[in-house]
Design a protein around this motif. Structure first.
Motif, PDB file in Angstrom:
ATOM      1  N   SER A 163      -5.118 -14.700 -11.439  1.00  0.00           N
ATOM      2  CA  SER A 163      -4.922 -13.248 -11.359  1.00  0.00           C
ATOM      3  C   SER A 163      -4.504 -12.588 -12.662  1.00  0.00           C
ATOM      4  O   SER A 163      -3.386 -12.764 -13.141  1.00  0.00           O
ATOM      5  N   ARG A 164      -5.402 -11.753 -13.182  1.00  0.00           N
ATOM      6  CA  ARG A 164      -5.056 -10.915 -14.344  1.00  0.00           C
ATOM      7  C   ARG A 164      -4.108  -9.805 -13.910  1.00  0.00           C
ATOM      8  O   ARG A 164      -3.310  -9.317 -14.699  1.00  0.00           O
ATOM      9  N   VAL A 165      -4.189  -9.407 -12.630  1.00  0.00           N
ATOM     10  CA  VAL A 165      -3.284  -8.370 -12.126  1.00  0.00           C
ATOM     11  C   VAL A 165      -1.841  -8.887 -12.169  1.00  0.00           C
ATOM     12  O   VAL A 165      -0.923  -8.169 -12.568  1.00  0.00           O
ATOM     13  N   LEU A 217      -1.588 -10.614  -3.993  1.00  0.00           N
ATOM     14  CA  LEU A 217      -2.753 -10.867  -4.847  1.00  0.00           C
ATOM     15  C   LEU A 217      -3.899 -11.326  -3.964  1.00  0.00           C
ATOM     16  O   LEU A 217      -3.684 -11.984  -2.949  1.00  0.00           O
ATOM     17  N   ARG A 218      -5.106 -10.988  -4.404  1.00  0.00           N
ATOM     18  CA  ARG A 218      -6.283 -11.448  -3.646  1.00  0.00           C
ATOM     19  C   ARG A 218      -6.492 -12.939  -3.879  1.00  0.00           C
ATOM     20  O   ARG A 218      -6.337 -13.419  -5.015  1.00  0.00           O
ATOM     21  N   LEU A 219      -6.817 -13.649  -2.810  1.00  0.00           N
ATOM     22  CA  LEU A 219      -7.187 -15.054  -2.956  1.00  0.00           C
ATOM     23  C   LEU A 219      -8.581 -15.066  -3.588  1.00  0.00           C
ATOM     24  O   LEU A 219      -9.555 -14.650  -2.970  1.00  0.00           O
ATOM     25  N   GLN A 220      -8.667 -15.483  -4.856  1.00  0.00           N
ATOM     26  CA  GLN A 220      -9.897 -15.279  -5.630  1.00  0.00           C
ATOM     27  C   GLN A 220     -10.864 -16.438  -5.456  1.00  0.00           C
ATOM     28  O   GLN A 220     -10.926 -17.360  -6.268  1.00  0.00           O
ATOM     29  N   ARG A 221     -11.618 -16.347  -4.372  1.00  0.00           N
ATOM     30  CA  ARG A 221     -12.510 -17.472  -4.053  1.00  0.00           C
ATOM     31  C   ARG A 221     -13.576 -17.647  -5.122  1.00  0.00           C
ATOM     32  O   ARG A 221     -14.048 -18.739  -5.358  1.00  0.00           O
ATOM     33  N   PRO A 258      -3.922  -4.918  -5.111  1.00  0.00           N
ATOM     34  CA  PRO A 258      -4.833  -4.289  -6.078  1.00  0.00           C
ATOM     35  C   PRO A 258      -6.227  -4.046  -5.509  1.00  0.00           C
ATOM     36  O   PRO A 258      -7.015  -3.307  -6.114  1.00  0.00           O
ATOM     37  N   GLY A 259      -6.529  -4.651  -4.348  1.00  0.00           N
ATOM     38  CA  GLY A 259      -7.873  -4.572  -3.783  1.00  0.00           C
ATOM     39  C   GLY A 259      -8.834  -5.401  -4.619  1.00  0.00           C
ATOM     40  O   GLY A 259      -8.549  -5.676  -5.785  1.00  0.00           O
ATOM     41  N   PRO A 260      -9.944  -5.826  -4.072  1.00  0.00           N
ATOM     42  CA  PRO A 260     -10.288  -5.695  -2.665  1.00  0.00           C
ATOM     43  C   PRO A 260      -9.482  -6.685  -1.812  1.00  0.00           C
ATOM     44  O   PRO A 260      -9.204  -7.795  -2.260  1.00  0.00           O
TER      45      PRO A 260
HETATM   46  N1  ASP Z   1      -9.573  -5.716  -8.529  1.00  0.00           N
HETATM   47  C1  ASP Z   1      -8.637  -6.568  -9.236  1.00  0.00           C
HETATM   48  C2  ASP Z   1      -9.281  -7.222 -10.432  1.00  0.00           C
HETATM   49  O1  ASP Z   1     -10.423  -6.977 -10.725  1.00  0.00           O
HETATM   50  C3  ASP Z   1      -8.004  -7.554  -8.340  1.00  0.00           C
HETATM   51  C4  ASP Z   1      -8.921  -8.598  -7.777  1.00  0.00           C
HETATM   52  O2  ASP Z   1     -10.140  -8.507  -7.869  1.00  0.00           O
HETATM   53  O3  ASP Z   1      -8.373  -9.554  -7.225  1.00  0.00           O
HETATM   54  O4  ASP Z   1      -8.649  -8.006 -11.086  1.00  0.00           O
END
Ligand code: ASP
Length: 304
Positions: A163-165, A217-221, A258-260
């Motif tokens: 996560s960059r967020v 934070l989104r679980l970034q699959r 932060p979405g999505p």
């Molecule tokens: N929309 C944010 C991003 O692009 C968060 C995410 O995608 O998890 O970093």
């Protein structure tokens, strides 16, 4: 003119100046006063990764300021024919664009773009590195609700590794005096997590106990090598932000994302749509901080 590449490079005074400017733009837009600048410029929106909210809010921000935007996506540009990012950026420079906003899957790609491009570059998310305008919009949202960031306890929960967020927020919030907790399963925490500003834990109760702000934070699959999470069910059991989480937080805690969103995974519906959620405000504020970011980057002689 200057670049906005990472919150890590900004000091508290610069962050505060951008947030103050965002508030002024918000007031002007709401009062239907003109925010159009005297000399409109050409801004390239160069997105090599999917995006809805970030791209659209940069377009909205540029439109409020009267700037012209030119959209490029990875799938429609010459990079599909093998052109390098460096050559693409140089082409945009020769074509006379004044600034570029770049989203790219590789961490550090915006620094490269800034090196090759003649005008300001804004990082709209580079791999797992930073997403500075997301953190600025989040900070404005926290300030609207809490009045201050200094002394707040903020829990950032989930897939910190990708996560960059999380990174941009950890830097920003700690620079403004918050106590930041980073929490996620061992396999989704960076090995150098202790070098990020904030305390690190794998135990959700430890992170959220008395928290004023819970940031999911989104679980970034799409960035996840297989096997980092045993199962989505197991992840959800331990790290989902839901009513049970909120019972541990401060009574007036706010919940951010932060979405999505992966509803039912990192956050449940009741919390995403409930009274503690400020997710809609995060999206609204993102337009004003992007107006402020564009103006900050274009400012004469580096003055905010
Ligand atoms: N929309 C944010 C991003 O692009 C968060 C995410 O995608 O998890 O970093």
């Amino acid at each position: 003119m200057r670049n906005l590449l990472a919150i890590r490079y900004l000091d508290a005074a610069e962050i505060t100046a951008i947030l103050d400017s965002a508030r002024q733009y918000r007031a002007a837009v709401r009062e239907r006063k003109s925010t159009v600048v005297d000399s409109p410029l050409g801004v390239g929106l160069l997105f090599f990764e999917d995006s809805t909210r970030t791209r659209v809010s940069f377009e909205q921000a540029a439109a409020h300021l009267g700037h012209r935007t030119v959209n490029f996506s990875g799938s429609s540009s010459s990079m599909r024919k093998g052109e390098t990012l460096r050559d693409t950026i140089q082409t945009l420079r020769y074509e006379g664009l004044d600034a570029v906003v770049v989203r790219h899957p590789a961490a550090g790609s915006c620094n490269l773009a800034a090196h090759e491009f003649g005008g300001p570059v804004i990082n709209a998310g580079d791999g797992a590195h930073e997403h500075p305008t997301q953190a600025l919009g989040d900070a404005l949202t926290i300030l609207d609700r809490k009045g201050t960031i200094e002394g707040l306890r903020v829990a950032i929960i989930g897939d910190v590794l990708h996560s960059r967020v999380a990174r941009s927020n950890a830097w920003l919030l700690s620079k403004l005096g918050a106590e930041v907790w980073l929490c996620g399963p061992r396999t989704l925490m960076p090995t150098n997590a202790s070098r990020l500003p904030g305390k690190v834990t794998n135990e959700m109760p430890e992170a959220v106990d008395g928290a004023d702000v819970v940031m999911c934070l989104r679980l970034q699959r799409e960035r996840m090598a297989s096997g980092l999470v045993g199962s989505v069910g197991e992840y959800t059991r331990h790290y989902q932000v839901n009513r049970r989480t909120l019972r541990r937080c401060s009574p007036d805690a706010i919940v951010m994302h932060p979405g999505p969103m992966n509803r039912g995974v990192e956050i449940d519906d009741a919390t995403a749509d409930g009274p503690a959620s400020v997710i809609a405000d995060q999206v609204r504020n993102s337009v004003y901080v992007r107006m402020a970011a564009l103006s900050w980057c274009f400012a004469e002689g580096g003055a905010a």
